[in-house]
Design a protein around this motif. Structure first.
Motif, PDB file in Angstrom:
ATOM      1  N   ILE A   1       0.841  -1.196   0.000  1.00 39.38           N
ATOM      2  CA  ILE A   1       0.000   0.000   0.000  1.00 39.38           C
ATOM      3  C   ILE A   1       0.876   1.246   0.000  1.00 39.38           C
ATOM      4  CG2 ILE A   1      -1.779   1.264   1.276  1.00 39.38           C
ATOM      5  CD1 ILE A   1      -2.777  -1.366   0.217  1.00 39.38           C
ATOM      6  N   THR A   2       0.470   2.262  -0.773  1.00 40.25           N
ATOM      7  CA  THR A   2       1.190   3.533  -0.780  1.00 40.25           C
ATOM      8  C   THR A   2       0.687   4.390   0.377  1.00 40.25           C
ATOM      9  OG1 THR A   2       1.288   3.399  -3.187  1.00 40.25           O
ATOM     10  CG2 THR A   2       1.925   5.484  -2.190  1.00 40.25           C
ATOM     11  N   SER A   3       1.278   4.191   1.532  1.00 37.56           N
ATOM     12  CA  SER A   3       0.851   4.886   2.741  1.00 37.56           C
ATOM     13  C   SER A   3       1.988   4.865   3.744  1.00 37.56           C
ATOM     14  CB  SER A   3      -0.387   4.200   3.331  1.00 37.56           C
ATOM     15  OG  SER A   3      -0.717   4.733   4.595  1.00 37.56           O
ATOM     16  N   LYS A   4       1.937   5.798   4.701  1.00 36.81           N
ATOM     17  CA  LYS A   4       2.940   5.788   5.763  1.00 36.81           C
ATOM     18  C   LYS A   4       2.519   4.874   6.892  1.00 36.81           C
ATOM     19  CE  LYS A   4       5.727   8.896   6.901  1.00 36.81           C
ATOM     20  NZ  LYS A   4       6.512  10.041   7.399  1.00 36.81           N
ATOM     21  N   ALA A   5       1.228   4.630   7.023  1.00 35.43           N
ATOM     22  CA  ALA A   5       0.738   3.770   8.104  1.00 35.43           C
ATOM     23  C   ALA A   5      -0.522   3.057   7.645  1.00 35.43           C
ATOM     24  CB  ALA A   5       0.454   4.605   9.349  1.00 35.43           C
ATOM     25  N   ASP A   6      -0.551   1.744   7.765  1.00 38.38           N
ATOM     26  CA  ASP A   6      -1.710   0.949   7.376  1.00 38.38           C
ATOM     27  C   ASP A   6      -1.548  -0.424   7.983  1.00 38.38           C
ATOM     28  OD1 ASP A   6      -3.413  -0.835   5.410  1.00 38.38           O
ATOM     29  OD2 ASP A   6      -3.979   1.243   4.993  1.00 38.38           O
ATOM     30  N   LYS A   7      -2.655  -1.122   8.173  1.00 39.70           N
ATOM     31  CA  LYS A   7      -2.587  -2.473   8.736  1.00 39.70           C
ATOM     32  C   LYS A   7      -1.962  -3.459   7.747  1.00 39.70           C
ATOM     33  CE  LYS A   7      -7.340  -3.593   7.361  1.00 39.70           C
ATOM     34  NZ  LYS A   7      -8.679  -4.024   7.844  1.00 39.70           N
ATOM     35  N   ASP A   8      -2.010  -3.113   6.444  1.00 40.12           N
ATOM     36  CA  ASP A   8      -1.385  -3.947   5.424  1.00 40.12           C
ATOM     37  C   ASP A   8       0.071  -3.529   5.224  1.00 40.12           C
ATOM     38  OD1 ASP A   8      -3.715  -5.436   4.837  1.00 40.12           O
ATOM     39  OD2 ASP A   8      -4.456  -3.815   3.560  1.00 40.12           O
TER      40      ASP A   8
ATOM     41  N   LEU B   1      14.348   9.688   6.836  1.00 42.09           N
ATOM     42  CA  LEU B   1      13.283   8.675   6.868  1.00 42.09           C
ATOM     43  C   LEU B   1      12.078   9.114   7.695  1.00 42.09           C
ATOM     44  CD1 LEU B   1      12.290   5.804   6.169  1.00 42.09           C
ATOM     45  CD2 LEU B   1      13.479   4.996   8.220  1.00 42.09           C
ATOM     46  N   ASN B   2      12.328   9.788   8.806  1.00 45.74           N
ATOM     47  CA  ASN B   2      11.220  10.186   9.682  1.00 45.74           C
ATOM     48  C   ASN B   2      10.447  11.391   9.164  1.00 45.74           C
ATOM     49  OD1 ASN B   2      13.379  11.936  10.116  1.00 45.74           O
ATOM     50  ND2 ASN B   2      12.808  12.347  12.229  1.00 45.74           N
ATOM     51  N   ARG B   3      10.918  11.986   8.047  1.00 42.22           N
ATOM     52  CA  ARG B   3      10.243  13.182   7.531  1.00 42.22           C
ATOM     53  C   ARG B   3       9.635  12.979   6.142  1.00 42.22           C
ATOM     54  NH1 ARG B   3      14.715  16.579   9.582  1.00 42.22           N
ATOM     55  NH2 ARG B   3      15.380  16.959   7.458  1.00 42.22           N
ATOM     56  N   ILE B   4      10.209  12.075   5.350  1.00 42.92           N
ATOM     57  CA  ILE B   4       9.736  11.937   3.971  1.00 42.92           C
ATOM     58  C   ILE B   4       8.393  11.205   3.901  1.00 42.92           C
ATOM     59  CG2 ILE B   4      12.054  12.007   2.994  1.00 42.92           C
ATOM     60  CD1 ILE B   4      11.911   8.947   2.704  1.00 42.92           C
ATOM     61  N   PHE B   5       7.693  11.419   2.799  1.00 45.22           N
ATOM     62  CA  PHE B   5       6.410  10.771   2.555  1.00 45.22           C
ATOM     63  C   PHE B   5       6.280  10.504   1.057  1.00 45.22           C
ATOM     64  CE2 PHE B   5       5.945  15.381   2.724  1.00 45.22           C
ATOM     65  CZ  PHE B   5       5.364  15.674   1.500  1.00 45.22           C
ATOM     66  N   PRO B   6       5.491   9.499   0.677  1.00 42.10           N
ATOM     67  CA  PRO B   6       5.291   9.224  -0.749  1.00 42.10           C
ATOM     68  C   PRO B   6       4.355  10.261  -1.359  1.00 42.10           C
ATOM     69  CG  PRO B   6       3.964   7.724   0.567  1.00 42.10           C
ATOM     70  CD  PRO B   6       4.800   8.515   1.532  1.00 42.10           C
ATOM     71  N   VAL B   7       4.688  10.701  -2.563  1.00 41.53           N
ATOM     72  CA  VAL B   7       3.879  11.706  -3.252  1.00 41.53           C
ATOM     73  C   VAL B   7       2.859  10.993  -4.129  1.00 41.53           C
ATOM     74  CG1 VAL B   7       3.882  13.701  -4.783  1.00 41.53           C
ATOM     75  CG2 VAL B   7       5.818  13.296  -3.230  1.00 41.53           C
ATOM     76  N   GLY B   8       1.597  11.111  -3.784  1.00 43.01           N
ATOM     77  CA  GLY B   8       0.554  10.445  -4.545  1.00 43.01           C
ATOM     78  C   GLY B   8       0.476   8.971  -4.209  1.00 43.01           C
ATOM     79  N   ARG B   9      -0.278   8.228  -5.022  1.00 41.61           N
ATOM     80  CA  ARG B   9      -0.509   6.816  -4.737  1.00 41.61           C
ATOM     81  C   ARG B   9      -0.368   5.948  -5.985  1.00 41.61           C
ATOM     82  NH1 ARG B   9      -2.845   5.536   0.109  1.00 41.61           N
ATOM     83  NH2 ARG B   9      -3.505   7.285   1.404  1.00 41.61           N
ATOM     84  N   LEU B  10      -0.022   4.710  -5.740  1.00 41.54           N
ATOM     85  CA  LEU B  10      -0.136   3.660  -6.742  1.00 41.54           C
ATOM     86  C   LEU B  10      -0.942   2.544  -6.094  1.00 41.54           C
ATOM     87  CD1 LEU B  10       3.460   3.380  -8.312  1.00 41.54           C
ATOM     88  CD2 LEU B  10       1.413   4.319  -9.388  1.00 41.54           C
ATOM     89  N   ASP B  11      -1.859   1.944  -6.846  1.00 40.21           N
ATOM     90  CA  ASP B  11      -2.681   0.866  -6.300  1.00 40.21           C
ATOM     91  C   ASP B  11      -1.812  -0.287  -5.799  1.00 40.21           C
ATOM     92  OD1 ASP B  11      -4.869   2.340  -7.078  1.00 40.21           O
ATOM     93  OD2 ASP B  11      -5.162   1.234  -8.949  1.00 40.21           O
TER      94      ASP B  11
END
Length: 244
Positions: A77-84, A98-108
């Motif tokens: 999953i394209t997320s910073k936090a998820d059960k998957d 690492l503690n500051r970056i985030f993914p830009v947008g999503r991919l299924d």
């Protein structure tokens, strides 16, 4: 001591949009401060302390300067936090920022390919905002041979439930006419799958190979590397962020 600023003025000065565009975003509930939705345009913010998100993307005055490209594998999953399983679990624990970056947008979950990670909220916002028309390029595998008529319809725009798609570039990559490349400038939900589905095709494989001037290149699944200086400059230029 830095004075607090009106929310609408702060976002307009940051380059999120014109004053009118920013006011519209705030009134529509697209802006959160420290996790709370704010709809008052005159709300006072402290740019140095408050965590401000516009349409789910953090924005800030001075980006810290972490820029990476990552090959997202299938099945996460394209997320910073998820059960998957998430993309964050593939990143090295000693990765700078690492503690500051985030993914830009999503991919299924079942889509692979290029993701950009950064802590630069303004750049992330512009990558995602349709105003900047940043292209995204994909390799698509469909279940049957595509016709010339279908290719023309995709290039000119396909009528979907949420409106006609914008013109895009598409062509076949091999003689089977099932393996294609498509370049789009929209970011709608399941856009490519829905476009092909509307014309009677099923997407059985999807990989993003470029975001604007940034290419996946020879990265391997789950590999992450810093963007080069030239890549950062070209991306910022495409998004109107270079000064001087």
């Amino acid at each position: 001591m830095k004075m607090k600023m009106r929310l609408d003025r702060f976002l307009a000065n940051l380059g999120i949009g014109s004053r009118r565009e920013v006011v519209s975003l705030i009134k529509k509930g697209k802006v959160t401060i420290n996790g709370q939705k704010v709809t008052a345009t005159d709300f006072k913010v402290d740019p140095e302390k408050d965590l401000i998100q516009v349409e789910g993307v953090y924005v800030q005055v001075k980006p810290q300067g972490f820029y990476y490209k990552f090959y997202k594998p299938k099945g996460c999953i394209t997320s910073k936090a998820d059960k998957d399983l998430t993309v964050m679990e593939f990143l090295p624990k000693d990765l700078p920022g690492l503690n500051r970056i985030f993914p830009v947008g999503r991919l299924d979950k079942d889509t692979e390919g290029l993701l950009i990670f950064t802590d630069d909220g303004l750049l992330a916002h512009r990558i995602l905002h349709p105003k900047w028309k940043l292209s995204k390029t994909y390799q698509v595998l469909i279940d049957k041979e595509i016709t010339e008529e279908s290719l023309k319809k995709i290039e000119e725009g396909v009528n979907l439930s949420d409106g006609k798609t914008l013109p895009c570039k598409v062509f076949c990559l091999d003689k089977t006419r099932k393996f294609l490349q498509i370049e789009v400038i929209e970011g709608r939900y399941h856009l490519i799958k829905r476009m092909f589905g509307r014309l009677g095709y099923k997407v059985v494989g999807l990989k993003r190979t470029a975001i604007g001037p940034i290419e996946l290149g020879d990265l391997k699944p789950s590999e992450i590397v810093p963007l080069s200086f030239e890549e950062i400059q070209s991306l910022k230029k495409a998004l109107g962020l270079l000064t001087g």
